[in-house]
Enzyme design. Structure first.
Site, PDB file in Angstrom:
ATOM      1  N   SER A   1      15.357 -60.790  33.002  1.00  0.00           N
ATOM      2  CA  SER A   1      14.301 -61.584  32.411  1.00  0.00           C
ATOM      3  C   SER A   1      14.642 -62.058  30.800  1.00  0.00           C
ATOM      4  CB  SER A   1      12.880 -61.189  32.126  1.00  0.00           C
ATOM      5  OG  SER A   1      12.827 -59.960  31.706  1.00  0.00           O
TER       6      SER A   1
ATOM      7  N   GLY B   1      17.688 -61.180  27.138  1.00  0.00           N
ATOM      8  CA  GLY B   1      18.903 -60.504  26.573  1.00  0.00           C
ATOM      9  C   GLY B   1      19.742 -60.691  27.279  1.00  0.00           C
ATOM     10  N   ILE B   2      20.539 -59.454  27.281  1.00  0.00           N
ATOM     11  CA  ILE B   2      21.785 -59.364  28.135  1.00  0.00           C
ATOM     12  C   ILE B   2      21.893 -59.636  29.475  1.00  0.00           C
ATOM     13  CG2 ILE B   2      23.839 -57.902  28.821  1.00  0.00           C
ATOM     14  CD1 ILE B   2      23.146 -56.267  26.343  1.00  0.00           C
TER      15      ILE B   2
ATOM     16  N   ARG C   1      10.333 -56.802  35.956  1.00  0.00           N
ATOM     17  CA  ARG C   1       8.997 -56.983  36.050  1.00  0.00           C
ATOM     18  C   ARG C   1       8.275 -58.459  35.810  1.00  0.00           C
ATOM     19  NH1 ARG C   1       6.931 -51.615  32.910  1.00  0.00           N
ATOM     20  NH2 ARG C   1       8.680 -52.544  31.336  1.00  0.00           N
TER      21      ARG C   1
ATOM     22  N   SER D   1      26.375 -48.203  26.335  1.00  0.00           N
ATOM     23  CA  SER D   1      25.988 -48.370  24.751  1.00  0.00           C
ATOM     24  C   SER D   1      27.028 -47.564  23.811  1.00  0.00           C
ATOM     25  CB  SER D   1      24.533 -47.774  24.531  1.00  0.00           C
ATOM     26  OG  SER D   1      24.406 -47.598  23.055  1.00  0.00           O
TER      27      SER D   1
ATOM     28  N   TYR E   1      17.387 -41.746  23.550  1.00  0.00           N
ATOM     29  CA  TYR E   1      18.202 -42.749  24.313  1.00  0.00           C
ATOM     30  C   TYR E   1      19.612 -42.521  24.036  1.00  0.00           C
ATOM     31  CZ  TYR E   1      20.159 -47.461  24.350  1.00  0.00           C
ATOM     32  OH  TYR E   1      20.852 -48.716  24.678  1.00  0.00           O
TER      33      TYR E   1
ATOM     34  N   VAL F   1      22.876 -55.198  19.474  1.00  0.00           N
ATOM     35  CA  VAL F   1      23.152 -56.757  20.091  1.00  0.00           C
ATOM     36  C   VAL F   1      21.625 -57.209  19.751  1.00  0.00           C
ATOM     37  CG1 VAL F   1      23.218 -57.911  22.012  1.00  0.00           C
ATOM     38  CG2 VAL F   1      24.265 -55.960  22.136  1.00  0.00           C
TER      39      VAL F   1
ATOM     40  N   THR G   1      18.674 -58.946  20.445  1.00  0.00           N
ATOM     41  CA  THR G   1      17.676 -59.063  21.471  1.00  0.00           C
ATOM     42  C   THR G   1      16.441 -58.457  21.275  1.00  0.00           C
ATOM     43  OG1 THR G   1      18.181 -56.840  22.827  1.00  0.00           O
ATOM     44  CG2 THR G   1      19.627 -58.716  23.221  1.00  0.00           C
TER      45      THR G   1
END
Length: 251
Positions: free
Chosen positions: A15, A17-18, A38, A143, A158, A193, A195
């Site tokens: 939906s 960004g990347i 989603r 990443s 993360y 990035v 986003t």
């Protein structure tokens, strides 16, 4: 990219960004792209924008942290499109909390999306490819933090999940090689990035803008360029992991 024209790609987190950038580029190359998210209304808006392109974008609503929804999505792809030829595991999340501040609820949410959903989509995509006897390609959006430990403590959990993605990429390569498969696995590991990711992780829009102003960053299309390179490689070439970072990045 000619050999992928007309074939089916699944892009998770399509939906924004990347994921949105990748979906647009694959449609431009003539692929039939299933955009899973989603926020399916945002994917639908992109699909309308792309009408008239060589390929097409098919929005599918899916919460990737719900196993039954993932399995239903693959069943729908098989019924409507025949199966998956390329799987782009792009969806991911973080929470802006250090390891000492985090909660089990936060950790499980991140693990479910960044690791478990990635593994389930990969398993189902490979099964689809094997069932039809086709070559295929799995690409994980990893990443730079899958290759280092950053000083920012709020990114540490993360980072742990992205180190798992690095290990899982090599593990799948070994399993596919042992099976004498024509399916390839690649990862793309970008630095920062620009986003919506930081805001979704809990930063305010102002804090996110300040970070992008102060730190060198990539655009989503920069990451897509590297993904297209990996996907375009000849079938005998294994592009295993591409680290792409801003030229003046310290990480």
């Amino acid at each position: 990219m000619e050999r992928w024209a007309g074939r089916v790609a699944l892009v998770t987190g399509a939906s924004v960004g990347i994921g949105a950038s990748v979906a647009r580029r694959l449609v431009a190359h003539g692929m039939r792209v299933v955009g899973a998210a989603r926020s399916v209304d945002r994917v639908q808006a992109i699909a309308e924008e792309l009408k008239g392109q060589p390929g097409s974008l098919i929005p599918m609503k899916c919460d990737l942290t719900k196993d039954d929804q993932v399995l239903d999505m693959f069943a729908r792809i098989k019924q409507d499109l025949g199966g998956v030829d390329v799987c782009i595991n792009n969806a991911g999340m973080s929470v802006v909390k250090s390891l000492l501040e985090g909660t089990p609820e936060d950790w499980r949410k991140i693990l479910d999306l960044n690791v478990v959903a990635l593994c389930l989509c990969t398993r189902e995509a490979v099964a689809s490819m094997k069932e039809r006897g086709v070559d295929g390609h799995i690409i994980h959006i990893n990443s730079i933090y899958g290759h280092c430990i950053p000083p920012q403590s709020v990114s540490h959990f993360y980072t742990g999940t992205k180190h798992m993605v690095t290990a899982l990429t090599e593990a799948l390569r070994q399993e596919l090689r042992q099976a004498n498969s024509n399916i390839r696995i690649s990862a793309i590991s970008p630095g920062l990035v620009e986003t919506e990711f930081l805001m979704r992780a809990g930063r305010t829009p102002e804090a996110a803008r300040q970070m992008y102003q102060e730190m060198p960053s990539l655009q989503a299309d920069d990451v897509t360029d590297s993904l297209i390179h990996a996907l375009s490689a000849p079938p005998h070439v294994q592009v295993h992991d591409i680290i792409v970072r801003p030229a003046k990045s310290v990480n």
